[in-house]
Motif scaffolding. Structure first.
Motif, PDB file in Angstrom:
ATOM      1  N   ALA A  38     -94.497 -37.479  14.847  1.00  0.00           N
ATOM      2  CA  ALA A  38     -93.033 -37.371  14.849  1.00  0.00           C
ATOM      3  C   ALA A  38     -92.384 -38.744  15.007  1.00  0.00           C
ATOM      4  O   ALA A  38     -91.393 -39.061  14.335  1.00  0.00           O
ATOM      5  CB  ALA A  38     -92.571 -36.433  15.963  1.00  0.00           C
ATOM      6  N   HIS A  41     -92.944 -40.906  11.849  1.00  0.00           N
ATOM      7  CA  HIS A  41     -92.065 -40.438  10.772  1.00  0.00           C
ATOM      8  C   HIS A  41     -90.684 -41.087  10.890  1.00  0.00           C
ATOM      9  O   HIS A  41     -90.072 -41.462   9.889  1.00  0.00           O
ATOM     10  CB  HIS A  41     -91.939 -38.918  10.847  1.00  0.00           C
ATOM     11  CG  HIS A  41     -91.066 -38.316   9.794  1.00  0.00           C
ATOM     12  ND1 HIS A  41     -91.421 -38.264   8.461  1.00  0.00           N
ATOM     13  CD2 HIS A  41     -89.829 -37.735   9.873  1.00  0.00           C
ATOM     14  CE1 HIS A  41     -90.463 -37.674   7.774  1.00  0.00           C
ATOM     15  NE2 HIS A  41     -89.486 -37.351   8.604  1.00  0.00           N
ATOM     16  N   GLN A  42     -90.194 -41.259  12.119  1.00  0.00           N
ATOM     17  CA  GLN A  42     -88.907 -41.923  12.321  1.00  0.00           C
ATOM     18  C   GLN A  42     -88.990 -43.398  11.940  1.00  0.00           C
ATOM     19  O   GLN A  42     -88.070 -43.943  11.320  1.00  0.00           O
ATOM     20  CB  GLN A  42     -88.477 -41.791  13.790  1.00  0.00           C
ATOM     21  CG  GLN A  42     -88.099 -40.382  14.212  1.00  0.00           C
ATOM     22  CD  GLN A  42     -86.852 -39.876  13.530  1.00  0.00           C
ATOM     23  OE1 GLN A  42     -86.921 -39.214  12.495  1.00  0.00           O
ATOM     24  NE2 GLN A  42     -85.701 -40.183  14.080  1.00  0.00           N
ATOM     25  N   LEU A 108     -86.283 -37.893   2.804  1.00  0.00           N
ATOM     26  CA  LEU A 108     -85.650 -37.992   4.116  1.00  0.00           C
ATOM     27  C   LEU A 108     -84.148 -37.787   3.951  1.00  0.00           C
ATOM     28  O   LEU A 108     -83.585 -38.094   2.892  1.00  0.00           O
ATOM     29  CB  LEU A 108     -85.917 -39.362   4.737  1.00  0.00           C
ATOM     30  CG  LEU A 108     -87.387 -39.719   4.961  1.00  0.00           C
ATOM     31  CD1 LEU A 108     -87.565 -41.221   5.068  1.00  0.00           C
ATOM     32  CD2 LEU A 108     -87.918 -39.033   6.202  1.00  0.00           C
ATOM     33  N   ASP A 137     -83.011 -37.336   9.235  1.00  0.00           N
ATOM     34  CA  ASP A 137     -83.334 -35.917   9.437  1.00  0.00           C
ATOM     35  C   ASP A 137     -82.627 -35.360  10.669  1.00  0.00           C
ATOM     36  O   ASP A 137     -83.189 -34.556  11.427  1.00  0.00           O
ATOM     37  CB  ASP A 137     -84.847 -35.714   9.551  1.00  0.00           C
ATOM     38  CG  ASP A 137     -85.567 -35.934   8.223  1.00  0.00           C
ATOM     39  OD1 ASP A 137     -84.883 -35.931   7.176  1.00  0.00           O
ATOM     40  OD2 ASP A 137     -86.788 -36.104   8.227  1.00  0.00           O
ATOM     41  N   TYR A 216     -98.041 -43.262   3.722  1.00  0.00           N
ATOM     42  CA  TYR A 216     -97.118 -42.151   3.486  1.00  0.00           C
ATOM     43  C   TYR A 216     -96.782 -42.025   2.007  1.00  0.00           C
ATOM     44  O   TYR A 216     -96.582 -43.029   1.311  1.00  0.00           O
ATOM     45  CB  TYR A 216     -95.820 -42.357   4.260  1.00  0.00           C
ATOM     46  CG  TYR A 216     -95.929 -42.119   5.744  1.00  0.00           C
ATOM     47  CD1 TYR A 216     -95.765 -40.848   6.284  1.00  0.00           C
ATOM     48  CD2 TYR A 216     -96.207 -43.165   6.614  1.00  0.00           C
ATOM     49  CE1 TYR A 216     -95.868 -40.629   7.644  1.00  0.00           C
ATOM     50  CE2 TYR A 216     -96.311 -42.951   7.978  1.00  0.00           C
ATOM     51  CZ  TYR A 216     -96.140 -41.683   8.487  1.00  0.00           C
ATOM     52  OH  TYR A 216     -96.247 -41.464   9.832  1.00  0.00           O
ATOM     53  N   GLU A 220     -93.422 -36.491   2.164  1.00  0.00           N
ATOM     54  CA  GLU A 220     -94.448 -35.903   3.020  1.00  0.00           C
ATOM     55  C   GLU A 220     -94.231 -36.303   4.478  1.00  0.00           C
ATOM     56  O   GLU A 220     -93.899 -37.448   4.774  1.00  0.00           O
ATOM     57  CB  GLU A 220     -95.842 -36.338   2.566  1.00  0.00           C
ATOM     58  CG  GLU A 220     -96.201 -35.887   1.158  1.00  0.00           C
ATOM     59  CD  GLU A 220     -96.360 -34.377   1.047  1.00  0.00           C
ATOM     60  OE1 GLU A 220     -96.594 -33.728   2.092  1.00  0.00           O
ATOM     61  OE2 GLU A 220     -96.256 -33.843  -0.068  1.00  0.00           O
ATOM     62  N   TYR A 221     -94.454 -35.361   5.366  1.00  0.00           N
ATOM     63  CA  TYR A 221     -94.278 -35.610   6.799  1.00  0.00           C
ATOM     64  C   TYR A 221     -95.512 -36.274   7.403  1.00  0.00           C
ATOM     65  O   TYR A 221     -95.405 -37.224   8.183  1.00  0.00           O
ATOM     66  CB  TYR A 221     -93.989 -34.284   7.499  1.00  0.00           C
ATOM     67  CG  TYR A 221     -93.839 -34.383   9.002  1.00  0.00           C
ATOM     68  CD1 TYR A 221     -92.735 -35.021   9.570  1.00  0.00           C
ATOM     69  CD2 TYR A 221     -94.791 -33.828   9.853  1.00  0.00           C
ATOM     70  CE1 TYR A 221     -92.591 -35.110  10.948  1.00  0.00           C
ATOM     71  CE2 TYR A 221     -94.650 -33.898  11.225  1.00  0.00           C
ATOM     72  CZ  TYR A 221     -93.554 -34.544  11.772  1.00  0.00           C
ATOM     73  OH  TYR A 221     -93.419 -34.623  13.136  1.00  0.00           O
ATOM     74  N   ARG A 268     -94.962 -29.710  12.788  1.00  0.00           N
ATOM     75  CA  ARG A 268     -93.769 -30.561  12.786  1.00  0.00           C
ATOM     76  C   ARG A 268     -92.839 -30.126  13.896  1.00  0.00           C
ATOM     77  O   ARG A 268     -92.648 -28.953  14.110  1.00  0.00           O
ATOM     78  CB  ARG A 268     -93.059 -30.472  11.438  1.00  0.00           C
ATOM     79  CG  ARG A 268     -91.875 -31.426  11.328  1.00  0.00           C
ATOM     80  CD  ARG A 268     -91.412 -31.538   9.904  1.00  0.00           C
ATOM     81  NE  ARG A 268     -90.387 -32.537   9.752  1.00  0.00           N
ATOM     82  CZ  ARG A 268     -89.915 -32.975   8.594  1.00  0.00           C
ATOM     83  NH1 ARG A 268     -90.399 -32.499   7.471  1.00  0.00           N
ATOM     84  NH2 ARG A 268     -88.970 -33.897   8.535  1.00  0.00           N
TER      85      ARG A 268
END
Length: 268
Positions: A38, A41-42, A108, A137, A216, A220-221, A268
């Protein structure tokens, strides 16, 4: 007595050097890895903002490049606009604004405003972006990102911190660098490779984080491949290995200390 001692040593060696983790250890490790994903991803989202504006072309006068760049933003992204504000003799400021309802870019959703400083030009360009007025997000960013180009090399960086999405009471800090990989565009492409140290902080203390080659794909997460290693506040080592075959299943291989690796789903 000798046999009992030998058996005891065998048990100790097996526990220290291998064996399967307990379900409790697996669950705790999976939760930590989910927080890592998480947070990463940021950080990835912060770097993707750089791809909204065109990458500076070496040798082009800065004012000419920026005038073209701000026009290109509206053409490529109908939900975004950019304006140029002269800052000083060697610097221009570009304000990038996304529509109130948000803007989908590279999988995103961005909303809010970011400010870019373009310093130099032609022989050396340094770009810095302040993203503290932006959400990714739906989550606010405390981030500064940037790149240097022309001269001897191109380099990208991201200093990102904030709350871990979906994990109340947990925060993160990632000091990221973008790995250079042949055949992959550095900014604004379909792939991004993230490296760097970081920290995850929660009620149980601060875990030290190392990201290596997190690759990445747009939209995709989970990272497609790469590793993330946590040295936890309570002295454990949790390593998550991402690979294409597991990526398609939404899973990662997780290893706790020297115990046997296990495959776990990442939520997620």
């Amino acid at each position: 007595m000798r046999r009992i001692t030998c058996l005891a040593l065998t048990v100790l060696v097996t526990t220290a050097c291998g064996g399967a983790p307990t379900q409790e250890e697996v669950d705790a490790a999976r939760q930590r890895v989910e927080r890592v994903v998480a947070a990463s991803h940021q950080a990835r989202g912060a770097l993707e903002v750089l791809g909204v504006l065109p990458v500076y072309t070496c040798g082009e006068p800065r004012p000419e490049f920026l005038n073209t760049a701000v026009r290109t933003v509206r053409t490529r992204w109908a939900c975004a606009r950019a304006t140029v504000e002269p800052h000083d003799s060697v610097t221009d400021r570009v304000v990038l604004t996304f529509d109130e309802g948000g803007c989908d870019v590279h999988g995103l959703r961005f909303a809010g405003q970011a400010a870019f400083l373009y310093r130099g030009g032609e022989d050396l360009m340094e770009v810095e972006a302040d993203l503290r007025g932006l959400t990714v997000d739906g989550h606010p960013l405390q981030a500064e990102v940037g790149y240097g180009t022309c001269g001897d090399e191109t380099r990208l960086w991201a200093d990102v911190r904030g709350g871990v999405p979906g994990r109340e009471g947990h925060t993160f800090h990632v000091d990221g660098r973008v790995g250079m990989r042949a055949g992959i565009p550095v900014i604004g492409g379909t792939s991004l490779v993230l490296d760097g140290p970081g920290e995850l902080t929660g009620p149980d203390g601060t875990d030290r984080l190392t990201l290596t080659g997190l690759h990445y794909e747009v939209g995709e997460y989970l990272p497609k491949e790469g590793t993330a290693v946590l040295e936890t506040a309570d002295g454990r080592r949790v390593a998550a290995r991402f690979q294409p075959v597991l990526w398609r299943l939404g899973k990662a291989e997780v290893t706790v200390d020297e115990l046997e690796p296990v495959t776990v789903p990442i939520v997620r």
